[in-house]
Motif scaffolding. Structure first.
Motif, PDB file in Angstrom:
ATOM      1  N   ASP A  90     -13.134   2.358  13.701  1.00  0.00           N
ATOM      2  CA  ASP A  90     -12.504   3.619  13.295  1.00  0.00           C
ATOM      3  C   ASP A  90     -11.078   3.383  12.807  1.00  0.00           C
ATOM      4  OD1 ASP A  90     -14.861   4.857  14.074  1.00  0.00           O
ATOM      5  OD2 ASP A  90     -14.018   5.700  15.923  1.00  0.00           O
ATOM      6  N   GLY A  91     -10.357   2.502  13.500  1.00  0.00           N
ATOM      7  CA  GLY A  91      -8.991   2.173  13.082  1.00  0.00           C
ATOM      8  C   GLY A  91      -8.959   1.535  11.707  1.00  0.00           C
ATOM      9  N   LEU A  92      -9.909   0.660  11.444  1.00  0.00           N
ATOM     10  CA  LEU A  92      -9.986   0.037  10.124  1.00  0.00           C
ATOM     11  C   LEU A  92     -10.242   1.086   9.057  1.00  0.00           C
ATOM     12  CD1 LEU A  92      -9.966  -2.327   8.220  1.00  0.00           C
ATOM     13  CD2 LEU A  92     -12.338  -2.830   8.897  1.00  0.00           C
ATOM     14  N   GLU A  93     -11.115   2.031   9.334  1.00  0.00           N
ATOM     15  CA  GLU A  93     -11.387   3.091   8.351  1.00  0.00           C
ATOM     16  C   GLU A  93     -10.139   3.938   8.087  1.00  0.00           C
ATOM     17  OE1 GLU A  93     -14.048   3.218   6.375  1.00  0.00           O
ATOM     18  OE2 GLU A  93     -14.521   1.348   7.419  1.00  0.00           O
ATOM     19  N   VAL A  94      -9.364   4.211   9.127  1.00  0.00           N
ATOM     20  CA  VAL A  94      -8.114   4.951   8.952  1.00  0.00           C
ATOM     21  C   VAL A  94      -7.176   4.168   8.038  1.00  0.00           C
ATOM     22  CG1 VAL A  94      -5.990   5.725  10.112  1.00  0.00           C
ATOM     23  CG2 VAL A  94      -8.228   6.242  11.126  1.00  0.00           C
ATOM     24  N   LEU A  95      -7.025   2.877   8.293  1.00  0.00           N
ATOM     25  CA  LEU A  95      -6.112   2.075   7.482  1.00  0.00           C
ATOM     26  C   LEU A  95      -6.595   1.949   6.044  1.00  0.00           C
ATOM     27  CD1 LEU A  95      -4.832  -0.682   9.914  1.00  0.00           C
ATOM     28  CD2 LEU A  95      -3.934   1.597   9.458  1.00  0.00           C
ATOM     29  N   LYS A  96      -7.889   1.822   5.836  1.00  0.00           N
ATOM     30  CA  LYS A  96      -8.417   1.793   4.466  1.00  0.00           C
ATOM     31  C   LYS A  96      -8.118   3.105   3.746  1.00  0.00           C
ATOM     32  CE  LYS A  96     -12.409  -1.287   5.113  1.00  0.00           C
ATOM     33  NZ  LYS A  96     -13.893  -1.287   5.126  1.00  0.00           N
ATOM     34  N   ARG A  97      -8.256   4.220   4.456  1.00  0.00           N
ATOM     35  CA  ARG A  97      -7.988   5.532   3.855  1.00  0.00           C
ATOM     36  C   ARG A  97      -6.517   5.646   3.461  1.00  0.00           C
ATOM     37  NH1 ARG A  97      -9.534   8.641   7.951  1.00  0.00           N
ATOM     38  NH2 ARG A  97      -7.493   9.428   8.495  1.00  0.00           N
ATOM     39  N   PHE A  98      -5.624   5.204   4.323  1.00  0.00           N
ATOM     40  CA  PHE A  98      -4.200   5.246   3.987  1.00  0.00           C
ATOM     41  C   PHE A  98      -3.893   4.301   2.829  1.00  0.00           C
ATOM     42  CE2 PHE A  98      -3.692   7.867   7.600  1.00  0.00           C
ATOM     43  CZ  PHE A  98      -2.428   8.445   7.527  1.00  0.00           C
ATOM     44  N   ALA A  99      -4.492   3.114   2.845  1.00  0.00           N
ATOM     45  CA  ALA A  99      -4.277   2.158   1.754  1.00  0.00           C
ATOM     46  C   ALA A  99      -4.731   2.745   0.419  1.00  0.00           C
ATOM     47  CB  ALA A  99      -5.010   0.853   2.040  1.00  0.00           C
ATOM     48  N   ALA A 100      -5.851   3.448   0.419  1.00  0.00           N
ATOM     49  CA  ALA A 100      -6.362   4.058  -0.811  1.00  0.00           C
ATOM     50  C   ALA A 100      -5.387   5.084  -1.369  1.00  0.00           C
ATOM     51  CB  ALA A 100      -7.721   4.704  -0.554  1.00  0.00           C
ATOM     52  N   ARG A 101      -4.616   5.701  -0.487  1.00  0.00           N
ATOM     53  CA  ARG A 101      -3.603   6.681  -0.913  1.00  0.00           C
ATOM     54  C   ARG A 101      -2.262   6.023  -1.223  1.00  0.00           C
ATOM     55  NH1 ARG A 101      -4.743  10.465   4.037  1.00  0.00           N
ATOM     56  NH2 ARG A 101      -2.652   9.777   4.553  1.00  0.00           N
ATOM     57  N   LYS A 148      10.013  -8.233   3.042  1.00  0.00           N
ATOM     58  CA  LYS A 148       9.355  -8.694   1.819  1.00  0.00           C
ATOM     59  C   LYS A 148       7.892  -9.036   2.114  1.00  0.00           C
ATOM     60  CE  LYS A 148      10.445  -9.395  -2.234  1.00  0.00           C
ATOM     61  NZ  LYS A 148      10.284  -8.306  -3.223  1.00  0.00           N
ATOM     62  N   PHE A 149       7.629  -9.705   3.230  1.00  0.00           N
ATOM     63  CA  PHE A 149       6.269 -10.047   3.606  1.00  0.00           C
ATOM     64  C   PHE A 149       5.431  -8.786   3.811  1.00  0.00           C
ATOM     65  CE2 PHE A 149       3.122 -10.904   7.000  1.00  0.00           C
ATOM     66  CZ  PHE A 149       2.317 -11.796   6.313  1.00  0.00           C
ATOM     67  N   VAL A 150       5.980  -7.809   4.524  1.00  0.00           N
ATOM     68  CA  VAL A 150       5.262  -6.557   4.766  1.00  0.00           C
ATOM     69  C   VAL A 150       5.004  -5.844   3.444  1.00  0.00           C
ATOM     70  CG1 VAL A 150       5.445  -4.261   5.826  1.00  0.00           C
ATOM     71  CG2 VAL A 150       6.020  -6.304   7.148  1.00  0.00           C
ATOM     72  N   GLU A 151       5.978  -5.851   2.567  1.00  0.00           N
ATOM     73  CA  GLU A 151       5.805  -5.228   1.251  1.00  0.00           C
ATOM     74  C   GLU A 151       4.646  -5.867   0.495  1.00  0.00           C
ATOM     75  OE1 GLU A 151       8.327  -5.472  -2.815  1.00  0.00           O
ATOM     76  OE2 GLU A 151       9.466  -4.730  -1.082  1.00  0.00           O
ATOM     77  N   TRP A 152       4.562  -7.196   0.503  1.00  0.00           N
ATOM     78  CA  TRP A 152       3.463  -7.903  -0.178  1.00  0.00           C
ATOM     79  C   TRP A 152       2.114  -7.542   0.445  1.00  0.00           C
ATOM     80  CZ3 TRP A 152       6.321 -13.177   0.314  1.00  0.00           C
ATOM     81  CH2 TRP A 152       7.251 -13.298  -0.715  1.00  0.00           C
ATOM     82  N   GLU A 153       2.077  -7.530   1.773  1.00  0.00           N
ATOM     83  CA  GLU A 153       0.817  -7.216   2.456  1.00  0.00           C
ATOM     84  C   GLU A 153       0.387  -5.781   2.143  1.00  0.00           C
ATOM     85  OE1 GLU A 153      -0.875  -9.862   4.668  1.00  0.00           O
ATOM     86  OE2 GLU A 153       0.381 -10.606   3.037  1.00  0.00           O
ATOM     87  N   CYS A 154       1.334  -4.854   2.139  1.00  0.00           N
ATOM     88  CA  CYS A 154       1.008  -3.455   1.821  1.00  0.00           C
ATOM     89  C   CYS A 154       0.525  -3.331   0.384  1.00  0.00           C
ATOM     90  CB  CYS A 154       2.215  -2.552   2.064  1.00  0.00           C
ATOM     91  SG  CYS A 154       2.598  -2.259   3.805  1.00  0.00           S
ATOM     92  N   GLU A 155       1.198  -3.982  -0.539  1.00  0.00           N
ATOM     93  CA  GLU A 155       0.781  -3.926  -1.947  1.00  0.00           C
ATOM     94  C   GLU A 155      -0.632  -4.487  -2.124  1.00  0.00           C
ATOM     95  OE1 GLU A 155       2.120  -2.368  -4.550  1.00  0.00           O
ATOM     96  OE2 GLU A 155       3.674  -1.655  -3.192  1.00  0.00           O
ATOM     97  N   ALA A 156      -0.947  -5.555  -1.393  1.00  0.00           N
ATOM     98  CA  ALA A 156      -2.303  -6.128  -1.477  1.00  0.00           C
ATOM     99  C   ALA A 156      -3.329  -5.120  -0.939  1.00  0.00           C
ATOM    100  CB  ALA A 156      -2.376  -7.434  -0.694  1.00  0.00           C
ATOM    101  N   ALA A 157      -2.991  -4.434   0.152  1.00  0.00           N
ATOM    102  CA  ALA A 157      -3.900  -3.414   0.710  1.00  0.00           C
ATOM    103  C   ALA A 157      -4.072  -2.256  -0.257  1.00  0.00           C
ATOM    104  CB  ALA A 157      -3.380  -2.925   2.061  1.00  0.00           C
ATOM    105  N   PHE A 158      -2.979  -1.802  -0.841  1.00  0.00           N
ATOM    106  CA  PHE A 158      -3.056  -0.686  -1.795  1.00  0.00           C
ATOM    107  C   PHE A 158      -3.946  -1.072  -2.981  1.00  0.00           C
ATOM    108  CE2 PHE A 158       1.572   0.550  -0.548  1.00  0.00           C
ATOM    109  CZ  PHE A 158       1.132   1.070   0.649  1.00  0.00           C
ATOM    110  N   ALA A 159      -3.761  -2.291  -3.494  1.00  0.00           N
ATOM    111  CA  ALA A 159      -4.551  -2.738  -4.649  1.00  0.00           C
ATOM    112  C   ALA A 159      -6.032  -2.870  -4.288  1.00  0.00           C
ATOM    113  CB  ALA A 159      -4.012  -4.063  -5.169  1.00  0.00           C
ATOM    114  N   ALA A 160      -6.325  -3.363  -3.097  1.00  0.00           N
ATOM    115  CA  ALA A 160      -7.715  -3.583  -2.701  1.00  0.00           C
ATOM    116  C   ALA A 160      -8.471  -2.286  -2.492  1.00  0.00           C
ATOM    117  CB  ALA A 160      -7.773  -4.418  -1.420  1.00  0.00           C
TER     118      ALA A 160
END
Length: 124
Positions: free
Chosen positions: A11-22, A108-120
């Motif tokens: 469920d937590g993964l689904e929440v994070l995917k939903r936020f990443a999609a936004r 900077k590392f967190v920014e890269w990880e977030c950008e990768a999640a947003f793109a995915a």
């Protein structure tokens, strides 16, 4: 600390995917609320328990998707705007970011990880 409930991790993964999609991030408290507040006593071990859940979500994400980024980079502390120390310890264990006290390098590392999640997870 005991293993997290597999359904809670999913469920937590689904929440994070939903936020990443936004293209959005959230706080640890918001993640807990999105999950129906399973961690009921914020003053009694909340940081360690929610951090463990985020680590388990990262491991599940890696095992089920093959994406190389740490999806829990989307979850930040209210005051710092960064994930907690456990996130950076896991990043070091995974050899994704050497141990550092440099806040700029962590941001900077967190920014890269977030950008990768947003793109995915960005809708097509």
């Amino acid at each position: 600390m005991p293993e997290s409930d597999p359904q809670l991790v999913e469920d937590g993964l689904e929440v994070l995917k939903r936020f990443a999609a936004r293209g959005a991030t959230l706080t640890y408290g918001e993640l807990n609320r999105e999950l129906g507040s399973p961690i009921t006593s914020p003053s009694a071990g909340f940081p360690g328990r929610i951090g463990k859940l985020c680590d388990d979500i990262n491991k599940h994400h890696d095992a089920t998707t093959g994406h190389g980024f740490m999806i829990s980079a989307l979850v930040h502390g209210v005051d710092s705007g960064l994930p907690g120390p456990g996130f950076f310890a896991l990043a070091a264990d995974l050899r994704r970011l050497p141990p550092t006290d440099d806040v700029g390098a962590k941001r900077k590392f967190v920014e890269w990880e977030c950008e990768a999640a947003f793109a995915a997870y960005r809708p097509e």
